[in-house]
Design an enzyme around this catalytic site. Structure first.
Site, PDB file in Angstrom:
ATOM      1  N   SER A 139      -5.071   3.453   3.085  1.00  0.00           N
ATOM      2  CA  SER A 139      -6.477   3.189   2.490  1.00  0.00           C
ATOM      3  C   SER A 139      -7.644   3.205   3.494  1.00  0.00           C
ATOM      4  CB  SER A 139      -6.714   1.711   1.860  1.00  0.00           C
ATOM      5  OG  SER A 139      -7.861   1.355   1.376  1.00  0.00           O
ATOM      6  N   TYR A 152      -4.622  -7.045   1.823  1.00  0.00           N
ATOM      7  CA  TYR A 152      -4.531  -5.767   1.353  1.00  0.00           C
ATOM      8  C   TYR A 152      -4.883  -4.694   2.679  1.00  0.00           C
ATOM      9  CZ  TYR A 152      -5.352  -1.143  -0.851  1.00  0.00           C
ATOM     10  OH  TYR A 152      -5.466   0.053  -1.409  1.00  0.00           O
TER      11      TYR A 152
HETATM   12  N1  LIG Z   1      -7.665   3.139  -6.186  1.00  0.00           N
HETATM   13  C1  LIG Z   1      -8.237   3.084  -5.057  1.00  0.00           C
HETATM   14  O1  LIG Z   1      -9.417   2.883  -4.734  1.00  0.00           O
HETATM   15  C2  LIG Z   1      -7.346   3.278  -3.802  1.00  0.00           C
HETATM   16  C3  LIG Z   1      -8.129   3.394  -2.666  1.00  0.00           C
HETATM   17  C4  LIG Z   1      -7.140   3.462  -1.393  1.00  0.00           C
HETATM   18  C5  LIG Z   1      -5.991   3.328  -1.598  1.00  0.00           C
HETATM   19  N2  LIG Z   1      -5.279   3.072  -2.766  1.00  0.00           N
HETATM   20  C6  LIG Z   1      -3.895   3.181  -2.834  1.00  0.00           C
HETATM   21  O2  LIG Z   1      -3.262   4.207  -3.597  1.00  0.00           O
HETATM   22  C7  LIG Z   1      -2.055   3.875  -4.125  1.00  0.00           C
HETATM   23  C8  LIG Z   1      -2.074   4.170  -5.608  1.00  0.00           C
HETATM   24  O3  LIG Z   1      -3.166   3.268  -5.879  1.00  0.00           O
HETATM   25  P1  LIG Z   1      -3.776   3.257  -7.533  1.00  0.00           P
HETATM   26  O4  LIG Z   1      -5.078   3.207  -7.272  1.00  0.00           O
HETATM   27  O5  LIG Z   1      -3.539   4.879  -8.095  1.00  0.00           O
HETATM   28  O6  LIG Z   1      -3.419   2.154  -8.430  1.00  0.00           O
HETATM   29  P2  LIG Z   1      -2.555   2.167  -9.894  1.00  0.00           P
HETATM   30  O7  LIG Z   1      -3.159   3.014 -10.822  1.00  0.00           O
HETATM   31  O8  LIG Z   1      -2.483   0.521 -10.068  1.00  0.00           O
HETATM   32  O9  LIG Z   1      -1.020   2.325  -9.375  1.00  0.00           O
HETATM   33  C9  LIG Z   1      -0.279   1.831  -8.551  1.00  0.00           C
HETATM   34  C10 LIG Z   1       1.281   2.569  -8.992  1.00  0.00           C
HETATM   35  O10 LIG Z   1       2.000   1.889  -8.116  1.00  0.00           O
HETATM   36  C11 LIG Z   1       3.174   1.131  -9.073  1.00  0.00           C
HETATM   37  N3  LIG Z   1       3.684   0.165  -8.217  1.00  0.00           N
HETATM   38  C12 LIG Z   1       3.182  -1.124  -8.013  1.00  0.00           C
HETATM   39  N4  LIG Z   1       3.919  -1.901  -7.408  1.00  0.00           N
HETATM   40  C13 LIG Z   1       5.060  -1.290  -7.347  1.00  0.00           C
HETATM   41  C14 LIG Z   1       6.477  -1.602  -7.033  1.00  0.00           C
HETATM   42  N5  LIG Z   1       6.518  -2.816  -6.378  1.00  0.00           N
HETATM   43  N6  LIG Z   1       7.223  -0.740  -7.120  1.00  0.00           N
HETATM   44  C15 LIG Z   1       7.030   0.576  -7.626  1.00  0.00           C
HETATM   45  N7  LIG Z   1       6.031   0.866  -8.189  1.00  0.00           N
HETATM   46  C16 LIG Z   1       5.143  -0.085  -7.945  1.00  0.00           C
HETATM   47  C17 LIG Z   1       2.437   1.105 -10.308  1.00  0.00           C
HETATM   48  O11 LIG Z   1       3.283   1.043 -11.342  1.00  0.00           O
HETATM   49  P3  LIG Z   1       4.050  -0.057 -11.901  1.00  0.00           P
HETATM   50  O12 LIG Z   1       3.307  -1.153 -12.121  1.00  0.00           O
HETATM   51  O13 LIG Z   1       4.686   0.087 -13.380  1.00  0.00           O
HETATM   52  O14 LIG Z   1       5.313  -0.615 -10.926  1.00  0.00           O
HETATM   53  C18 LIG Z   1       1.585   2.253 -10.442  1.00  0.00           C
HETATM   54  O15 LIG Z   1       2.225   3.323 -10.748  1.00  0.00           O
HETATM   55  C19 LIG Z   1      -1.883   2.319  -3.948  1.00  0.00           C
HETATM   56  O16 LIG Z   1      -0.903   2.376  -2.788  1.00  0.00           O
HETATM   57  C20 LIG Z   1      -3.190   1.790  -3.199  1.00  0.00           C
HETATM   58  O17 LIG Z   1      -3.203   0.818  -2.465  1.00  0.00           O
HETATM   59  C21 LIG Z   1      -6.025   3.307  -3.855  1.00  0.00           C
END
Ligand SMILES: NC(=O)c1ccc[n+]([C@@H]2O[C@H](COP(=O)([O-])OP(=O)(O)OC[C@H]3O[C@@H](n4cnc5c(N)ncnc54)[C@H](OP(=O)(O)O)[C@@H]3O)[C@@H](O)[C@H]2O)c1
Length: 259
Positions: A139, A152
Site C-alpha cells: 500500500s 495496517y
Molecule cells: N482498497 C484500497 O484502497 C487499498 C489500498 C492499498 C492497498 N490495498 C490492499 O489491496 C488488497 C485488497 O484489498 P481490497 O481493497 O480489494 O479489499 P477487499 O475488497 O476487502 O478484499 C480483500 C480480499 O482479501 C480476502 N481476505 C481477507 N482476509 C483474508 C484471509 N485471512 N485469507 C484469505 N483471504 C482473505 C477477502 O475475502 P474473504 O473475506 O472472503 O476472505 C477479499 O477477497 C489488500 O491487501 C489491501 O490491503 C487496498
C-alpha cells in the site's frame, strides 16, 4: 503485447475489490486463474464470469496448517504457476492509540504472514515456470506514517521489506518479485473509511494499472501517480510530513484524553 495471456495465475483475496477485478480481467484475457479467499460462495460468484478459466481454492492465508492443505489442493489444480498475486488483506485502524495487540496481530496475520504462507505454497509450482512472478499487494500508506494506520501501515511496510529481501535472495534465479502499492481504491475495505480519500480509483482501474505494470516488467507498481509522487516526496523530506501534514490529520489532541 498489450495483455497478459495464456498464463496460469493464483490470486489470493480475489472474492472482492482489487483481487476480484484483477481475476476477472486476467480470465477475460485467456489466462487460467485460481482464485482464493476465505468465503467459497463469493469465489463461486466470481467464477461464473469464466467457469472454464477460473478455479476456486478457498483458504485462510493466515492459517498455516490450512495453507498447507490449500497447497496440496493447488498442486492438484495445476502442475505449475507463472504468476502469484498475494492480494488478500485487511485493515484495522488504531483509533485513539489503544495499542490493542490482538488487532495488530490480526492485521499482520493477513497482510504479512498471509503473503509468506502464500509464497510457501506457491514456490514449488513457480519453480516449474520459465519466467515466474511473485507479486505482493502492499500500500502507498507505507511510504509515510499515517495517523491511525500503525498496524495496517506497519504490516504493509513489513511486507515491502520482505519482498525486497526476497528479491535479493532470488536475484540469481528467474523469479521476479513485484511490489504493488495502490493508493485509495473503492472496495469493501475502504467503504468504512470516514475521511477524504484523494484520487479514489475503481477496482477495475486498479486492475488495469496492475496488469500494465506487470507487462512492463516493473518491480514496483505504484498508482495513481498523482498520489504516489507527493507521498514519495514526503517520504524523502520526512520532516515536512510530520511538521505540516500529520498534525492536520491526527485526531489525537492530548495523550491523557485519547479518543
Ligand atoms: N482498497 C484500497 O484502497 C487499498 C489500498 C492499498 C492497498 N490495498 C490492499 O489491496 C488488497 C485488497 O484489498 P481490497 O481493497 O480489494 O479489499 P477487499 O475488497 O476487502 O478484499 C480483500 C480480499 O482479501 C480476502 N481476505 C481477507 N482476509 C483474508 C484471509 N485471512 N485469507 C484469505 N483471504 C482473505 C477477502 O475475502 P474473504 O473475506 O472472503 O476472505 C477479499 O477477497 C489488500 O491487501 C489491501 O490491503 C487496498
Amino acid at each position: 503485447m498489450s495483455a497478459i495471456e495464456g498464463k496460469t495465475i493464483w490470486i489470493t483475496g480475489a472474492s472482492s475489490g482489487i483481487g476480484e477485478a484483477l481475476a476477472r480481467r486476467l480470465a477475460e484475457h485467456n489466462n487460467f486463474v485460481i482464485i482464493s479467499s476465505r468465503g467459497r460462495e463469493s469465489l463461486l460468484d466470481v467464477q461464473k464470469v469464466a467457469p472454464t478459466r477460473i478455479r476456486v481454492l478457498p483458504c485462510d492465508v493466515s492459517d498455516d496448517a490450512g495453507m498447507d492443505r490449500a497447497g496440496r489442493e493447488l498442486a492438484e489444480l495445476t502442475d505449475h504457476l507463472d504468476m502469484v498475486v498475494a492480494c488478500a488483506g485487511t485493515c484495522e485502524y488504531d483509533d485513539g492509540l489503544k495499542l490493542d495487540s490482538a488487532s495488530y496481530r490480526r492485521v499482520f496475520d493477513a497482510n504479512f504472514f498471509g503473503a509468506i504462507n502464500t509464497l510457501r505454497q506457491a514456490l514449488p509450482l513457480l519453480s516449474q515456470s520459465k519466467a515466474p512472478v511473485f507479486a505482493g499487494v502492499g500500500s502507498l500508506s507505507s511510504v509515510v506514517g499515517f495517523p491511525r494506520a500503525e498496524a495496517y501501515g506497519a504490516s504493509k511496510a513489513a511486507l515491502g521489506y520482505f519482498l525486497d529481501a526476497l528479491r535479493a535472495d532470488v536475484s540469481r534465479t528467474c523469479l521476479k518479485v513485484v511490489h504493488i502499492r495502490p493508493g485509495f481504491i473503492d472496495t469493501p475495505l475502504t467503504e468504512r473509511n470516514d475521511f477524504d480519500m484523494p484520487f479514489l480509483m475503481t477496482p477495475e482501474e486498479a486492475a488495469a494499472c496492475i496488469e500494465k505494470g506487470l507487462l512492463q516488467g516493473k518491480s514496483t507498481i505504484d498508482f495513481p501517480r498523482r498520489l504516489s509522487w507527493p507521498l514519495r516526496f514526503f517520504g524523502f523530506f520526512r520532516w515536512l510530513w510530520f511538521r505540516f501534514s500529520a498534525p492536520r490529520m491526527t485526531r489525537i489532541q492530548s495523550l491523557s484524553a485519547r479518543q
